[in-house]
Scaffold this motif. Structure first.
Motif, mmCIF file in Angstrom:
data_model
loop_
_atom_site.group_PDB
_atom_site.id
_atom_site.type_symbol
_atom_site.label_atom_id
_atom_site.label_comp_id
_atom_site.label_asym_id
_atom_site.label_seq_id
_atom_site.Cartn_x
_atom_site.Cartn_y
_atom_site.Cartn_z
ATOM 1 N N GLU A 62 -0.269 9.692 9.955
ATOM 2 C CA GLU A 62 -0.138 8.542 9.160
ATOM 3 C C GLU A 62 0.104 7.410 10.185
ATOM 4 O OE1 GLU A 62 1.518 11.571 8.683
ATOM 5 O OE2 GLU A 62 0.472 12.045 6.954
ATOM 6 N N TYR A 64 0.813 -1.023 -0.172
ATOM 7 C CA TYR A 64 -0.018 0.010 -0.112
ATOM 8 C C TYR A 64 0.885 1.312 -0.274
ATOM 9 C CZ TYR A 64 -3.663 3.376 1.595
ATOM 10 O OH TYR A 64 -4.536 4.415 1.571
ATOM 11 N N LYS A 65 0.401 2.221 -0.533
ATOM 12 C CA LYS A 65 1.070 3.687 -0.899
ATOM 13 C C LYS A 65 0.179 4.611 -0.888
ATOM 14 C CE LYS A 65 5.000 1.539 -4.083
ATOM 15 N NZ LYS A 65 5.477 1.705 -5.201
ATOM 16 N N GLU A 66 0.607 5.692 -0.001
ATOM 17 C CA GLU A 66 -0.344 6.943 -0.106
ATOM 18 C C GLU A 66 0.377 7.985 0.212
ATOM 19 O OE1 GLU A 66 -3.923 7.118 2.747
ATOM 20 O OE2 GLU A 66 -2.155 7.980 3.871
ATOM 21 N N ASN A 67 0.030 9.155 -0.626
ATOM 22 C CA ASN A 67 0.562 10.372 -0.481
ATOM 23 C C ASN A 67 -0.373 11.451 -0.063
ATOM 24 O OD1 ASN A 67 1.557 12.907 -2.855
ATOM 25 N ND2 ASN A 67 2.615 12.411 -0.954
ATOM 26 N N LYS A 75 -6.918 1.886 -6.681
ATOM 27 C CA LYS A 75 -6.287 3.341 -6.763
ATOM 28 C C LYS A 75 -7.496 4.390 -6.533
ATOM 29 C CE LYS A 75 -2.561 2.566 -10.044
ATOM 30 N NZ LYS A 75 -2.119 3.149 -11.459
ATOM 31 N N ARG A 106 -9.682 8.205 7.538
ATOM 32 C CA ARG A 106 -9.119 7.330 6.470
ATOM 33 C C ARG A 106 -9.124 5.824 7.256
ATOM 34 N NH1 ARG A 106 -6.269 11.820 5.828
ATOM 35 N NH2 ARG A 106 -6.534 13.237 3.983
ATOM 36 N N THR A 150 -5.287 13.924 -1.624
ATOM 37 C CA THR A 150 -4.843 12.254 -1.328
ATOM 38 C C THR A 150 -4.635 11.345 -2.508
ATOM 39 O OG1 THR A 150 -5.916 12.591 1.051
ATOM 40 C CG2 THR A 150 -5.458 10.504 0.179
ATOM 41 N N HIS A 151 -3.589 11.028 -2.616
ATOM 42 C CA HIS A 151 -3.389 9.771 -3.646
ATOM 43 C C HIS A 151 -3.108 8.396 -3.043
ATOM 44 C CE1 HIS A 151 -2.364 7.513 -7.221
ATOM 45 N NE2 HIS A 151 -1.387 7.267 -6.884
ATOM 46 N N SER A 152 -3.650 7.454 -3.308
ATOM 47 C CA SER A 152 -3.316 6.008 -2.479
ATOM 48 C C SER A 152 -3.531 4.932 -3.514
ATOM 49 C CB SER A 152 -4.405 5.906 -1.314
ATOM 50 O OG SER A 152 -5.623 5.754 -1.796
ATOM 51 N N GLU A 153 -2.966 3.960 -3.396
ATOM 52 C CA GLU A 153 -2.898 2.644 -4.355
ATOM 53 C C GLU A 153 -2.582 1.285 -3.212
ATOM 54 O OE1 GLU A 153 -0.581 2.535 -8.041
ATOM 55 O OE2 GLU A 153 0.493 0.827 -6.988
ATOM 56 N N TYR A 196 -4.256 1.142 7.801
ATOM 57 C CA TYR A 196 -3.366 0.438 6.672
ATOM 58 C C TYR A 196 -4.001 -0.987 6.468
ATOM 59 C CZ TYR A 196 -0.908 4.793 6.964
ATOM 60 O OH TYR A 196 -0.424 5.981 7.119
#
Length: 814
Positions: free
Chosen positions: A806, A490-493, A533, A565, A519-522, A568
């Motif tokens: 985070e 998992y990646k999140e910015n 995504k 949110r 927010t951008h997540s994958e 994770y």
């Protein structure tokens, strides 16, 4: 906004230049000292007009206590001086006229807020509950019942706070609460946050701040508000610290020890702490349930006990260096190394009638887990000019590593207690790594003495890697089961910007802010070949207004929009087994939840405090128990319900019965409802009116002996798909100080009558289960603490890390 600020700053710089061409400017000098005539270094000095208290300039005293203001226009002024540990001092008004080139003020003498007795600071005892600036503050530092108890135990008894069996925290009935320690969010999932709070010793806590509507300077996450736990700090000059040691007994023995210290000189402060907890505890489980398929009903009766051994090591070290009177730099390193082992034995009886056994399963599960965290912070703060402009920056890096291994042994017996089936044995391992990079920049612009603008930027990047390994024991060897093994990356910015304006006029205070977060997540499951995504941008406004009606009456109103949110691990589609019939699974399709909150407040004499609130949450994230009538199993899974509505009323009032008896009482009344158009194939609605009662009685027996009695009651509640029966408990404690008040012994008993027991049933029509959980709540403790070192007060810097939202969502454990 930028153009407006630039124009304003240009005008501010132009006006004094124009005035200087007309009249001469003056230098003001002065000297500040303490009660021993020693210089008060780095005290805050403000120059203001006497006519309207408008702030003109701000500066700090030098190491030798001197200060000066340059380029001051003619007029009538006064000077105020503030220094930590001392009362605020205000000079007599003085006038500057044309032709004065320099003026020296009379020496300013500061008076201490505390009195020194045998080199130990003796402070007036603070009330247990205070309300300041929209915060409810619990002063638990001197509480007897805090000694030996964990932060979670103290927090669960705080007014308006509830903690459920998974460790989820609610404030005034609202879930989605973010927990901070010393202004930094913990970045852990609910279950792992609970573990951290259990390993945080209560005697290290100074205050707990409850904020239901935080301003835009805080991250927008936490729809239920923010709880900030402030740990004790030694603010004295020189070398000093505190050592503690304690032991306790409930069903098993427990012990803890710790030390915190600091060494402070004129420009350097070095500090650190270490705590160790060795704990053994149990949890009993009784579960009665039934599943119905066609015309057949199967009844399950389960009893189990889980015994866990915990060894927690928490550490912290850092330094602050004052480069000069305007610039400070700091470093901070903290982390934990925690290990635990568990032995869980469950017996399940199965039959086609209640109390009739056709077969049974004995599950003997053993596990071990390790959790490691290291976090690094570099911070810088600069006072840009005498008007009070400030710039601060933070850079953070955190890494969490965990690995849990559990072996499940399942043995099958018929109604005669004879083995009739080959045992099913399997195990899983869940190594996990979470890395967090973040940075933030904050800038404060004071327009006047009563108006300031706070702005800031923040960016964070999170990467998690979870590898779930499932193995079956067959033919005396372990074999990987690829159908049950999985990997999840998992990646999140998140990039954020905020502006927050604070102002006061007459008897009114106003705070208005706006925060935006992109927010951008994958989420990527290579095993399932599934990628989810998301990209979304949100605005989070907030408003706070307070009005002073008289010297005794204040009212206020606040509004905020916030987000939660998913943590994770909740997004991870792994399948976790508790036994053959009970398991949990993540949900990669979870959406964030959004909450709009409104709150009215009233205060009388700063004693009676009341709030009336309403909040609406969209896509509320709720833990559900879903019954599979075919497999006859229970699946625990987080889902988005359509909405949650909450109405709450909170009233608190401390009372002084006599000079030796004080009491603090709080009641929280709320109605909470959940709804969803489709849950398990049908529409769902649940709601209930509930209340919380908290009372604490404090007794001063002698100047060195104090006692406390605390009682808490939670009425029946409905939370999502759970219906929870009442909870109640009573705690008692006694403390004795000696050795010139440097040493203290506290004796406490939690849940004296062993009443605390969670009783849960289903709020979904047609779903049948009754769960009883009993933890080791009745514990008797004794704690010793000793303060060593000097007692000369000096200001303390506060660290606030950039990576604040985070880490709370890390499910890496503790």
């Amino acid at each position: 906004m930028q153009q407006t600020i630039r124009k304003f700053l240009f005008l501010c710089s132009f006006v004094p230049l124009a005035a200087s061409s007309i009249e001469a400017q003056t230098i003001i000098k002065g000297y500040v000292s303490d009660e021993q005539q020693k210089p008060a270094g780095f005290a805050t000095v403000r120059l203001a007009k006497t006519s309207d208290s408008t702030l003109v300039k701000t500066t700090l005293t030098s190491v030798d206590g001197n200060f000066f203001f340059e380029e001051v226009q003619s007029g009538t002024y006064l000077v105020t001086v503030e220094w930590i540990g001392y009362h605020k001092s205000v000079s007599n008004p003085f006038s500057l006229t044309i032709g004065n080139k320099e003026i020296t003020l009379k020496n300013i003498l500061l008076q201490p807020e505390t009195k020194l007795l045998n080199t130990v600071n003796i402070n007036g005892k603070k009330p247990l509950i205070e309300t300041k600036g929209g915060k409810t503050i619990l002063n638990v530092g001197s509480s007897i019942l805090s000694a030996g108890n964990s932060a979670l135990e103290i927090l669960s008894k705080a007014p308006g706070v509830t903690v459920d069996r998974e460790g989820n925290i609610s404030l005034k009935g609202k879930s989605g609460v973010n927990v901070m320690i010393n202004g930094k969010l913990t970045y852990l999932s609910a279950a792992q946050l609970a573990t951290l709070l259990r390993s945080t010793e209560g005697n290290t806590i100074e205050t707990i701040e409850l904020m239901s509507s935080p301003p835009a300077t805080y991250d927008a996450s936490g729809s239920g508000g923010i709880i900030n736990i402030k740990l004790k700090k030694n603010s004295n000059y020189g070398t000093n610290g505190t050592v503690t040691a304690g032991t306790g007994y409930g069903k098993f023995y427990k012990n803890n020890t710790g030390i915190n210290f600091n060494h402070r000189t004129k420009n350097l402060n070095v500090f650190g702490s270490y705590t160790y907890t060795n704990d053994k505890e149990y949890q009993d489980l009784d579960l009665e349930r039934s599943t119905k398929a066609s015309n057949e009903t199967t009844y399950f009766s389960q009893q189990g006990r889980n015994i866990t051994k915990l060894q927690n090591n928490n550490y912290r070290a850092g330094l602050d260096y004052t480069i000069n009177k305007k610039n400070t730099i700091g470093l901070l390193f903290n982390g934990y190394i925690n290990n635990n082992t568990s032995n869980n034995e469950n017996k399940t009886w199965i039959g086609n009638q209640p109390s009739k056994t056709d077969s049974s399963i004995l599950a003997e599960n053993t596990g071990k887990a390790s959790f490691k965290n290291q976090s690094y912070n570099l911070n810088y703060k600069s006072v840009l000019d005498t008007s009070g402009q400030e710039l601060s920056a933070d850079a953070d890096y955190s890494q969490f590593r965990s690995n849990s291994q559990t072996v499940y042994n399942n043995y099958f017996y018929n109604n005669l207690g004879q083995s009739f089936k080959t045992p099913v044995i399997y195990r899983n391992a869940t190594p996990s790594t979470v890395k967090i990079w973040s940075g933030k920049l904050d800038y404060t612009i004071p327009f006047t003495a009563k108006t300031k603008l706070e702005t800031g930027l923040k960016s964070s990047f999170v990467q998690t890697d979870n590898d779930f390994q499932f193995e079956d024991f067959q033919f005396n060897t372990w074999k990987n089961d690829p159908s049950r093994s999985n990997r999840f990356i998992y990646k999140e910015n998140v990039n954020a910007a905020y502006a927050n304006l604070n102002t006061e006029f007459n008897s009114t205070s106003l705070q208005v802010g706006l925060r935006t977060e992109l927010t951008h997540s994958e989420g990527n499951s290579p095993t399932l070949q599934q990628i989810v995504k998301r990209n979304y941008t949100d605005l989070f406004p907030n408003l706070s207004l307070s009005q002073k009606l008289s010297d005794q009456n204040d009212i206020g109103f606040s509004y905020s929009r916030r987000i939660d949110r998913p943590d994770y691990q909740s997004l991870n589609p792994f399948l976790y087994f508790n036994d053959l019939y009970t398991y949990a699974q993540g949900n990669p399709l979870l959406n964030p939840q959004y909450t709009n909150s409104f709150e009215f407040s009233y205060s009388y004499k700063k004693i009676l405090n009341a709030t009336l609130g309403y909040s609406h949450t969209r896509d509320v994230i709720t833990t559900t128990l879903i019954t599979d009538t075919i497999k006859k199993t229970i699946l625990i899974k987080d889902q988005n319900l359509a909405a949650q509505n909450l109405y709450n009323l909170n009233v608190s009032m401390p009372l002084t019965i006599t000079k030796w008896w004080n009491t603090t009482n709080t009641i929280t009344l709320f109605y909470r409802s959940f709804s969803s158009p489709d849950l398990m194939g049908a529409s769902f609605h649940s709601g209930k009116t509930s209340y919380l009662l908290n009372t604490t009685q404090s007794f001063t027996i002698t100047p060195t002996i104090n006692a406390e009695l605390s009682m808490n009651y939670q009425s029946a509640q409905v939370y999502g798909t759970y219906a929870v029966k009442p909870l109640y408990n009573m705690d008692m404690g006694l403390s004795k100080s000696f050795a010139g008040n440097r040493a203290n012994i506290k004796v406490a008993a939690n849940d004296v009558f062993n009443f605390m027991k969670a009783r849960i049933s289903s709020a979904i029509p047609g779903q049948d289960y009754q769960l009883i959980q009993k933890e080791e709540t009745r514990v008797f403790r004794i704690t010793f603490s000793y303060n060593f070192g000097s007692s000369l007060i000096k200001a303390v810097a506060t660290h606030v890390n950039a990576s604040d939202t985070e880490q709370k969502r890390v499910k890496s454990g503790n």
